[in-house]
Design a protein around this motif. Structure first.
Motif: not given
Length: 353
Positions: A144-153, A247-257
């Motif tokens: 379910d990890a989809k965005d940078y906020t999951d670094l705070l999950n 394991i894979d790269f996921v483009a965050p929902k708020s936008g990859a940098l």
């Protein structure tokens, strides 16, 4: 007979010295950006010896500032780290585009870098490669990890890793609904925003396995399943996916940098001709494709796709939908005051208990 032997010795000596008749190219670059196979090929084609020094943006700036642009013939800073540094320290020389084979480049990317490295009417770089940073996720444990906020999950406590660098601050700002790039022209407001983001990182510090500083170390943490969710580069995620499909790269929902690393010529470069030859050599489609096939980063070479391996093409299609690509947040040039604000915030996070 003696004259014949003397002539032979002279010819041998000439051949030995002529191997590198074009002198030496002193290259300041990122690890992986000068593959040995391409270095050997370039040296054989041109007679120019290549000396490679590995670095990163911060170290490149520091090295070139210390020498006022000396010590190297070619550097590879990110495009957003050139104009403000050049305006203040004058460590690069303007790019002579007449010596660049512009037909090798993706036109829009070449023009973007010209624009983003413009200082007093002159541009200072050409693009080499591009990519994004976002999330590298072990979907077996963190589907379910989809965005940078999951670094705070809290759900992933002890299984999170990221760098204490500016992309982490910026990515979290976007994920929390802000646009930090819009505040670059207002340092006071930018500081307030970064303090908010910094506090978020401090509050969630006990969730972090570690703050990675080396890309290889991060890949090992993910490979060994010590970490499930990390902030990292797309190339690293794709490399791991080849080893472990979970394991894979996921483009965050708020936008990859999105970033573009460039070629820029230091102000006191000695072998400028060699620098331009290396640039044109690396943008030749077959050479650019070798780099992409080996390292996973896409280049500014217009026709390199013709030589890419099928699995490399699949990486892009698997990780990015059209909407994800349209949502990439490309780094603009960084104003000088912005980096000092970020550095203080990151030091505060690092020292917090």
């Amino acid at each position: 007979m003696k004259r014949f032997l003397l002539l032979v010795l002279v010819l041998v000596a000439f051949c030995v010295t002529d191997v590198f008749a074009g002198g030496t190219l002193r290259l300041l670059t990122w690890k992986g950006y000068a593959p040995k196979k391409l270095v050997d090929k370039f040296e054989k084609e041109t007679g120019i010896k290549v000396e490679v020094t590995y670095s990163n943006n911060e170290e490149m700036i520091a090295k070139l500032r210390a020498t006022r642009g000396g010590g190297f013939d070619l550097a590879q800073p990110s495009q957003d780290r050139i104009s403000s540094v050049q305006a203040k320290y004058k460590i690069y020389r303007p790019m002579d585009y007449s010596k660049i084979k512009t037909e090798l480049f993706i036109p829009s990317m070449l023009e973007a870098v010209k624009k983003n490295t413009l200082v007093k009417g002159k541009s200072y770089a050409v693009p080499f490669c591009w990519g994004t940073s976002g999330l590298i996720v072990n979907k077996k444990y963190a589907a379910d990890a989809k965005d940078y906020t999951d670094l705070l999950n809290p759900k992933y406590k002890g299984r999170i890793s990221y760098r204490l660098k500016r992309p982490t601050l910026i990515g979290l700002a976007f994920a929390l609904g802000y646009n930090p790039f819009e505040l670059y022209s207002n340092p006071k407001e930018y500081k307030v925003l970064m303090e908010k983001i910094g506090q978020k990182l401090i509050d969630a510090k006990d969730l972090v396995k570690n703050y990675w500083t080396n890309g290889d170390a991060l890949l090992q943490l993910l490979r060994s399943e010590e970490v499930y969710v990390a902030m990292g580069w797309d190339g690293g995620g794709w490399r791991l996916h080849k080893e472990n499909p979970n394991i894979d790269f996921v483009a965050p929902k708020s936008g990859a940098l999105g970033w573009i690393d460039t070629f820029a010529i230091p102000a006191k470069a000695k072998n400028i001709d060699a620098a331009y030859k290396w640039i044109n050599f690396m943008l030749r489609p077959e050479n650019a494709a070798y780099f992409t096939n080996t390292e996973g980063y896409f280049t500014a070479s217009k026709d390199a796709e013709k030589y890419l391996k099928p699995d490399v093409k699949d990486n892009l299609n698997r990780s990015f939908s059209k909407a994800d690509i349209d949502n990439i947040k490309w780094y603009p040039p960084v104003p000088a005051k912005i980096e000092s604000i970020e550095a203080k915030i990151l030091d505060k996070v690092k020292s917090a208990r």
